[in-house]
Write a protein that holds these residues in place. Structure first.
Motif: not given
Length: 350
Positions: A282-311
């Motif tokens: 479920e995390i791997i499927e969200l990763a391509p939706l991030c704004r940045f290709r090299d997103c670490t899913h920790a602090h970058e803006p537009g991170c789809a993984v962190q958005a899912a955590v927030a929701s």
């Protein structure tokens, strides 16, 4: 030593299965036999020792003659080999359909645990042994091995609410079967029947003291002459002794095969990116939706993984465990020096 199912069982005379298919043989292995090897006999490895290998074929338990200076560590219980019918000499090992292996502390290579396993039964108990982080590691290994994982919760009859353990385990991986049972009860066989059909192979893995050997004895039936030793556990931490000291293949009453393994106290993550990706799909499927290709899913803006955590769609702790396992896998996966000092990752064949 493994034994064939009882001769009076209907499955041995079933026209739907050849004698080899009863042992787990399939087209996957048959297609590997070359024309010049037609006179050799397929045998399945039942146990591996330092200086000998025991096997089974359509006639029952048999020995294997090994070539000079053999390395038995290259063979796993469940392997299919070809042997000379006149001398019993082991001639070759067939490619594996699946292989469960682990890296030991300080080890350069992988330690073979079991081969050609259709389903990996990850055994834990409904007590202090239950550990989600450890179960995740076993699931990663099963995914990487190419075996279907099933979590088996033993000692469910002693728990106040086995359903609590079952719910937590089911949340670890998408569509993960979790079975709660009493390993001494005959009902255990019927609960595991979907994965123990004729010609199917299951392997049991888990810590010492969770009831693997007890479950093997129940699955093989009261008439089996290959009973596994069972032991007691410490009450304060549910830790047990290693009653199984070697891997071995046993016939399941009514069909199928089970491989029992010694308890594993430490399971390192290494060379298992695909297994991690499957566990955290479920995390791997969200990763391509991030704004940045090299997103670490920790602090970058537009991170789809962190958005899912927030929701609330993702649990923050699960994302953190995913990151930690990826880091451990990166740090523990060996690299070797290539030509001119270039670093290349050692690739494994499974």
């Amino acid at each position: 030593m493994a034994t064939l199912p009882d001769a009076d069982q209907d499955l041995t005379s079933s026209p739907l299965f050849s004698p080899l298919e009863l042992l787990g043989w399939s087209e996957f292995f048959a297609d590997q036999v070359q024309p010049g090897e037609a006179d050799l006999i397929p045998r399945r490895v039942a146990s591996v020792h330092r200086a000998r290998i025991e096997a089974i074929d359509v006639t029952g338990p048999v020995g294997l003659e090994l070539p000079a200076n053999p390395n038995t560590a290259d063979f796993a219980v469940g392997d299919w080999v070809l042997a000379d019918p006149l001398t019993d000499m082991l001639m070759s090992r067939l490619d594996r359909k699946s292989v469960f292996q682990r890296r030991t502390e300080g080890g350069r290579g992988q330690q073979l645990v079991a081969a050609n396993v259709d389903t990996l039964l990850i055994v834990t108990s409904c007590n202090a042994d239950f550990n989600l982080a450890r179960l995740e590691r076993y699931l990663i290994m099963a995914n990487q091995a190419g075996s279907n994982p099933v979590i088996v919760l033993t000692k469910a009859d002693t728990a106040e609410d086995a359903g609590l353990f079952q719910g937590q385990a089911e949340a670890l991986q998408r569509d993960l079967p979790v079975i709660a049972l009493n390993g001494r009860s005959a009902d255990a066989v019927s609960l595991l029947r979907p994965w123990c059909g004729i010609g199917q192979t299951v392997a049991l893995v888990g810590s010492s003291g969770v009831g693997k050997s007890t479950l093997v004895n129940t699955m093989t039936g009261p008439e089996s002459d290959t009973k596994q030793k069972t032991g007691t556990i410490r009450q304060y931490d549910a830790q047990g002794r290693h009653t199984t000291t070697a891997r071995s293949l046993h016939a399941i009453s009514g069909g199928g095969w089970v491989i029992d393994t010694p308890g594993i106290r430490t399971l390192y993550v290494s060379d298992v990116v695909d297994g991690i990706d499957t566990l955290f799909a479920e995390i791997i499927e969200l990763a391509p939706l991030c704004r940045f290709r090299d997103c670490t899913h920790a602090h970058e803006p537009g991170c789809a993984v962190q958005a899912a955590v927030a929701s609330g769609a993702l649990v923050a702790d699960r994302v953190e465990r995913w990151r930690n396992l990826l880091a451990e896998n990166r740090d523990r996966t060996p690299v070797v020096s290539g030509p001119r000092g270039n670093k290349i990752v050692r690739k494994k064949k499974y």
